[in-house]
Design an enzyme around this catalytic site. Structure first.
Site, PDB file in Angstrom:
ATOM      1  N   HIS A  90       2.204  -1.622  -6.805  1.00 38.73           N
ATOM      2  CA  HIS A  90       1.528  -2.887  -6.436  1.00 38.73           C
ATOM      3  C   HIS A  90       0.810  -3.668  -7.654  1.00 38.73           C
ATOM      4  CE1 HIS A  90       1.892  -1.129  -2.281  1.00 38.73           C
ATOM      5  NE2 HIS A  90       1.298  -0.065  -2.592  1.00 38.73           N
TER       6      HIS A  90
HETATM    7  O1  RIB Z   1      -2.484  -1.779  -0.746  1.00 37.75           O
HETATM    8  C1  RIB Z   1      -2.377  -1.524  -1.997  1.00 37.75           C
HETATM    9  C2  RIB Z   1      -3.588  -1.651  -2.870  1.00 37.75           C
HETATM   10  O2  RIB Z   1      -4.680  -0.802  -2.590  1.00 37.75           O
HETATM   11  C3  RIB Z   1      -3.468  -1.414  -4.446  1.00 37.75           C
HETATM   12  O3  RIB Z   1      -4.147  -2.578  -5.103  1.00 37.75           O
HETATM   13  C4  RIB Z   1      -3.818  -0.166  -4.639  1.00 37.75           C
HETATM   14  O4  RIB Z   1      -4.543   0.191  -6.015  1.00 37.75           O
HETATM   15  C5  RIB Z   1      -4.961  -0.231  -3.584  1.00 37.75           C
HETATM   16  O5  RIB Z   1      -5.989  -0.780  -4.216  1.00 37.75           O
END
Ligand code: RIB
Ligand code: CA
Length: 318
Positions: free
Chosen positions: A247
């Protein structure tokens, strides 16, 4: 907006490491197009005492103990703290066995440092890259409303619309943990670019790519591969996919190579009332409301180029 030739783009990374945050930080520190003014830790994937330590561990892994790391808010604005050890492990950075950091945590609170840094810099010159819950940024905006006009852009990982949520059926983790902070940011008038699950789920890691990091033969490559081997198992089991999404690096890759991404300017509002949809990013993708666009919502990525960029930059690290 790409960095102008010859000048590094000044950024602040607000983060809750987190293995995917760690790769994003490594990507930033390996990229001369970006000047990391500082890293501000926030409670999220794991408590603040661990996110700030993990941020320092990653800076030292990259050979950058000079980077200023600050601790910010230890809990959301209103709601109780929710963490994600089931994804990231009890340390938040399970996988490699990284040494305790020798570099010191900065004494100032992250929120105060963000405010003062923005006030001291030319208006519009700094980009905030947020990789976790928006508690620090919202608190800074509440404490010093004048900084809203001084922030050039916020590029954030968070939210979901056609893809739904990963923490509830309606909400993605970063927004779910602190929906009130997200509301403050999304109503601030600041230029926003959002990387939701709709784009991050279109670029899944492969075992071969993770192994290619190990083949770099560097401590950063080895540690990154160990992090991702641990981290991706949760989403692979959850989604039944051959690989997990990465992500947070989408935020930094977007600054480095915006042509790898595509999206649309939309109105986005945050659910802060209903428990059923708490933290939902309500994206008016089809312009069915009279509300003006307040955010560029990214929903497309060149996955091959994304992973090639990350590997090429990580290869530059020790
Ligand atoms: O949903 C994914 C996000 O939530 C990413 O930033 C992961 O590191 C968590 O913080
Ligand atoms: Ca994160």
């Amino acid at each position: 907006m790409a960095a102008q030739a010859g000048t590094a783009r000044p950024i602040i990374i607000d983060t809750d490491p987190g293995q995917d945050d760690a790769i994003a930080i490594l990507l930033a520190l390996a990229s001369p197009e970006l000047e990391v003014l500082g890293i501000t830790a926030v409670a999220g994937n794991v408590p603040l005492s661990l996110t700030e330590k993990n941020a320092r561990k990653v800076c030292e892994l990259a050979g950058r103990p000079d980077v200023k790391v600050f601790a910010g808010c230890a809990r959301p604005l209103v709601r109780h703290q929710v963490t994600a050890e089931e994804v990231h492990g009890k340390t938040g950075l399970d996988g490699p066995d990284l040494p305790e950091p020798a570099m010191l945590l900065q004494e100032r609170h992250a929120v105060d440092w963000i405010v003062d840094t923005l006030r001291a810099a030319p208006a519009g010159s700094i980009t905030l890259c947020t990789l976790g819950p928006l508690t620090n940024v919202a608190t800074a905006l509440i404490k010093a409303p004048d900084i809203a006009a001084r922030i050039g852009e916020i590029v954030l990982m968070g939210g979901g619309f056609f893809e739904g949520g990963n923490t509830t059926p309606a909400a993605e983790f970063n927004i779910y943990v602190d929906p009130h902070a997200a509301h403050v940011v999304f109503t601030s008038g600041i230029k926003l670019t959002m990387h939701p699950l709709d784009v991050t789920h279109k670029a899944l890691m492969t075992k071969a790519w993770i192994e290619s990091l190990r083949q770099l033969g560097t401590r950063s490559g080895d540690a990154a591969a160990a992090m991702l081997d641990f981290y991706e198992r949760f989403d692979m089991e959850k989604y039944g996919a051959e690989g997990g999404p990465l992500h947070d690096p989408c935020v930094l890759a977007y600054l480095l190579r915006p042509e790898l991404f595509a999206g649309k300017d939309c109105n986005v509002r945050i659910e802060t009332g209903s428990e059923l949809t708490m933290g939902m990013t309500v994206v008016d993708w089809w312009d069915v409301t009279p509300h003006p666009a307040n955010c560029r919502v990214i929903n497309a990525i060149d996955a091959r180029g994304f992973y090639a960029l990350i590997r090429e930059r990580l290869a530059r690290l020790p």
